[in-house]
Motif scaffolding. Structure first.
Motif, short mmCIF file in Angstrom:
data_model
loop_
_atom_site.label_atom_id
_atom_site.label_comp_id
_atom_site.label_asym_id
_atom_site.label_seq_id
_atom_site.Cartn_x
_atom_site.Cartn_y
_atom_site.Cartn_z
N GLU A 391 -0.47 -11.24 -25.23
CA GLU A 391 0.12 -10.27 -24.31
C GLU A 391 1.15 -10.95 -23.40
OE1 GLU A 391 0.94 -6.67 -22.62
OE2 GLU A 391 -0.39 -7.06 -24.33
N GLY A 392 2.35 -10.40 -23.34
CA GLY A 392 3.39 -10.94 -22.47
C GLY A 392 4.14 -12.12 -23.04
N LEU A 393 3.80 -12.55 -24.24
CA LEU A 393 4.49 -13.67 -24.86
C LEU A 393 5.91 -13.24 -25.24
CD1 LEU A 393 3.73 -16.59 -25.73
CD2 LEU A 393 3.29 -15.68 -28.02
N ARG A 394 6.91 -13.95 -24.75
CA ARG A 394 8.31 -13.57 -25.01
C ARG A 394 8.82 -14.33 -26.23
NH1 ARG A 394 11.41 -13.57 -19.29
NH2 ARG A 394 13.12 -13.04 -20.70
N SER A 395 8.39 -13.86 -27.38
CA SER A 395 8.73 -14.48 -28.65
C SER A 395 9.10 -13.39 -29.64
CB SER A 395 7.55 -15.31 -29.19
OG SER A 395 7.74 -15.64 -30.54
N ALA A 396 10.38 -13.32 -29.99
CA ALA A 396 10.81 -12.31 -30.96
C ALA A 396 10.16 -12.55 -32.31
CB ALA A 396 12.34 -12.33 -31.08
N ALA A 397 9.96 -13.82 -32.66
CA ALA A 397 9.33 -14.14 -33.95
C ALA A 397 7.91 -13.60 -34.00
CB ALA A 397 9.33 -15.65 -34.17
N VAL A 398 7.15 -13.78 -32.93
CA VAL A 398 5.79 -13.26 -32.88
C VAL A 398 5.79 -11.75 -32.88
CG1 VAL A 398 3.72 -13.10 -31.46
CG2 VAL A 398 4.82 -15.31 -31.79
N THR A 399 6.66 -11.15 -32.09
CA THR A 399 6.72 -9.69 -32.01
C THR A 399 7.02 -9.06 -33.36
OG1 THR A 399 7.42 -9.76 -29.70
CG2 THR A 399 7.89 -7.74 -30.92
N ARG A 400 8.00 -9.60 -34.06
CA ARG A 400 8.36 -9.03 -35.36
C ARG A 400 7.20 -9.14 -36.34
NH1 ARG A 400 13.86 -10.65 -38.47
NH2 ARG A 400 14.67 -9.40 -36.75
N ARG A 401 6.56 -10.29 -36.37
CA ARG A 401 5.48 -10.48 -37.34
C ARG A 401 4.24 -9.67 -36.96
NH1 ARG A 401 4.98 -16.68 -38.96
NH2 ARG A 401 3.43 -15.72 -40.34
N LYS A 402 4.02 -9.43 -35.67
CA LYS A 402 2.93 -8.54 -35.26
C LYS A 402 3.18 -7.12 -35.76
CE LYS A 402 1.59 -8.65 -30.99
NZ LYS A 402 1.70 -8.76 -29.50
N GLN A 403 4.42 -6.68 -35.69
CA GLN A 403 4.75 -5.34 -36.18
C GLN A 403 4.54 -5.26 -37.69
OE1 GLN A 403 8.79 -5.13 -34.78
NE2 GLN A 403 8.21 -4.37 -32.75
N GLU A 404 4.93 -6.31 -38.41
CA GLU A 404 4.72 -6.32 -39.85
C GLU A 404 3.24 -6.30 -40.18
OE1 GLU A 404 6.74 -9.87 -40.93
OE2 GLU A 404 8.75 -8.98 -40.84
N LEU A 405 2.43 -7.02 -39.41
CA LEU A 405 0.99 -7.03 -39.66
C LEU A 405 0.39 -5.65 -39.42
CD1 LEU A 405 -1.71 -8.41 -40.21
CD2 LEU A 405 -1.75 -9.15 -37.81
N ARG A 406 0.81 -4.97 -38.37
CA ARG A 406 0.30 -3.62 -38.10
C ARG A 406 0.64 -2.67 -39.24
NH1 ARG A 406 2.57 -4.39 -32.69
NH2 ARG A 406 0.93 -5.19 -31.31
N ARG A 407 1.87 -2.79 -39.76
CA ARG A 407 2.25 -1.92 -40.88
C ARG A 407 1.39 -2.21 -42.10
NH1 ARG A 407 7.59 -2.66 -38.75
NH2 ARG A 407 7.96 -4.43 -40.14
N SER A 408 1.13 -3.50 -42.35
CA SER A 408 0.30 -3.85 -43.50
C SER A 408 -1.12 -3.33 -43.33
CB SER A 408 0.28 -5.38 -43.68
OG SER A 408 1.56 -5.88 -43.96
N LEU A 409 -1.67 -3.46 -42.13
CA LEU A 409 -3.02 -2.98 -41.90
C LEU A 409 -3.12 -1.47 -41.98
CD1 LEU A 409 -4.28 -5.30 -39.02
CD2 LEU A 409 -5.35 -4.99 -41.25
N SER A 410 -2.04 -0.78 -41.59
CA SER A 410 -2.08 0.68 -41.63
C SER A 410 -2.27 1.20 -43.05
CB SER A 410 -0.81 1.27 -41.01
OG SER A 410 0.31 1.03 -41.86
N ARG A 411 -1.85 0.43 -44.03
CA ARG A 411 -2.02 0.86 -45.42
C ARG A 411 -3.49 0.81 -45.84
NH1 ARG A 411 3.07 -1.88 -46.02
NH2 ARG A 411 2.08 -3.84 -46.62
N PHE A 412 -4.28 0.02 -45.09
CA PHE A 412 -5.72 -0.03 -45.37
C PHE A 412 -6.50 0.95 -44.51
CE2 PHE A 412 -4.15 -4.04 -46.92
CZ PHE A 412 -4.92 -4.29 -48.05
N SER A 413 -5.76 1.73 -43.68
CA SER A 413 -6.42 2.65 -42.75
C SER A 413 -5.93 4.06 -42.96
CB SER A 413 -6.15 2.23 -41.30
OG SER A 413 -6.44 0.87 -41.11
#
Length: 419
Positions: A391-413
């Motif tokens: 939370e609050g980490l100012r990292s575009a690399a982390v933010t982008r990959r977190k979004q990709e992970l959420r999209r991947s997990l949504s396919r299992f939900s």
């Protein structure tokens, strides 16, 4: 009266030469833009407009030329592509800046710079005298000067590349650059070594913000400064960092060549430096299917890994957490995901408590491995930890990959976000 557009026959000829479709060129331009931290969503209709005579925006023209240059294997100018506007000056983006003028580099970083996959040319200051100094060993930077690189590295680890980058740039421009111009003899080498470290940290901050062109310029500057300082260790670190960047952007052959150059330069260097170079060679060799080279490099690297303790200077030791992460990457490249899982888990457990960025990237990489293995519940647990700890980490690399992970997990939900 409406202006009559002239069809862009030069661009059409280039598209035919590349054997791309209009959509293929659009995707390539989007990919190059992403390397500079710019998000574009062009599609075939955009390229169709270019073919009928409209021109890309001035900031997009260098990106389109870069995409075409990579495909054609030669420099494609804006004029050759039929674009109006100033032709991008490609060679200037590759040449390391003058080691005595960090201010010029910092001015260049004020706008987007296109990343260019290229083998670093021989350092401009690698004269016979400078090379002899490198063979003797590194100019050691006094602890009082090392503290600046350590301070900004800790900020990067705790807060991300988008935090305090401007402060580091100001420090380089107003303090370090002036010290470089006034230093003499041994003090001069120490100043250049300090500047090299700080340029590397600044480059990592830009890379963490997905601004890879700016990061590459910093890494090249760091290498030039290290050679001027006669500092073998920092030269190896700069080369290795350039290899990591090239590999992450998909330029596997260039990444492997630079990694091998780093290993060669690291001969007779301290064990930690040799290990740092060998660990990257393990990843690049594995990515190219050279299994024996990869495993040999991993074995050699492990012998130089430092103890698991916090507070050690990042330019003087190779942490176990970082090595285990590289081991996991090499095993993934060798298509052994089940074996990579323990390496990433070890890396996560060994992260220093204040290395929030490193922990986040390790969790994300571990999730990348676990999900295809069907270990969905463990992946969801990692995603929850990311939401809490990053939370609050100012990292575009982390933010982008977190979004990709959420999209991947949504396919299992069933299309629902993981909770």
């Amino acid at each position: 009266m409406a202006r009559t557009r002239i069809p862009n026959v030069r661009l059409r000829a280039l598209i035919e030469e590349t054997e791309w479709t209009q959509g293929g060129l659009a995707r390539a331009v989007n990919a190059v833009a992403a390397e500079t931290g710019t998000v574009l969503r062009y599609d075939r209709t955009t390229v169709a407009h270019w073919l009928t005579g409209s021109h890309p925006m001035p900031r997009v023209q260098p990106l389109a030329c870069e995409a075409l240059s990579r495909r054609c294997g030669r420099v494609v100018t804006a004029e050759e592509a039929g674009f109006a506007g100033q032709d991008p000056v490609v060679p200037a983006q590759l040449a390391p800046p003058d080691a005595n003028d960090l201010v010029a580099l910092l001015h260049e970083l004020s706008g987007p710079i296109t990343y260019r996959p290229a083998r670093p040319r021989p350092a401009s200051r690698a004269s016979s005298t400078a090379a002899a100094v490198v063979v003797v060993g590194a100019a050691r930077v006094p602890g009082t000067r090392n503290s600046a690189a350590l301070f900004f590295t800790r900020i990067l680890q705790a807060q991300g590349g988008g935090f305090a980058r401007g402060t580091l740039r100001t420090y380089l421009a107003e303090a370090v650059a002036g010290q470089l111009r006034g230093a003499r003899s041994e003090l001069r080498r120490e100043r250049h070594a300090e500047a090299s470290q700080l340029a590397l940290v600044l480059g990592r901050m830009y890379a963490d913000d997905l601004r890879n062109g700016e990061a590459q310029r910093c890494y090249l500057a760091a290498r030039e400064l290290a050679v001027t300082a006669g500092n073998r260790e920092l030269t190896v670190i700069a080369l290795r960092t350039l290899s990591v960047q090239a590999h992450g952007l998909g330029h596997l052959r260039i990444a492997d060549e630079i990694a091998r150059a780093a290993v060669s330069t690291a001969r007779d260097a301290p064990r930690a430096v040799r290990a740092f170079a060998q660990a990257q060679l393990a990843v690049t060799a594995a990515s190219r299917g050279e299994r024996e080279d990869a495993l040999r490099a991993l074995s050699e690297a492990e012998g130089g890994v430092g103890p698991e303790e916090s507070g050690r200077h990042p330019f003087e030791s190779y942490a176990r957490a970082d090595f285990e992460f590289q081991r996991g990457e090499a095993l993934m490249a060798l298509r052994e995901p089940a074996e990579a899982v323990p390496a990433f888990e070890y890396a996560l457990a060994a992260r220093a408590p204040d290395d929030r960025r490193g922990a986040a990237l390790t969790r994300l990489r571990l999730a990348d491995v676990l999900l295809p293995l069907g270990r969905v519940d463990e992946t969801r647990a990692l995603e929850r930890e990311l939401r809490e700890d990053a939370e609050g980490l100012r990292s575009a690399a982390v933010t982008r990959r977190k979004q990709e992970l959420r999209r991947s997990l949504s396919r299992f939900s069933g299309g629902r976000s993981a909770v």
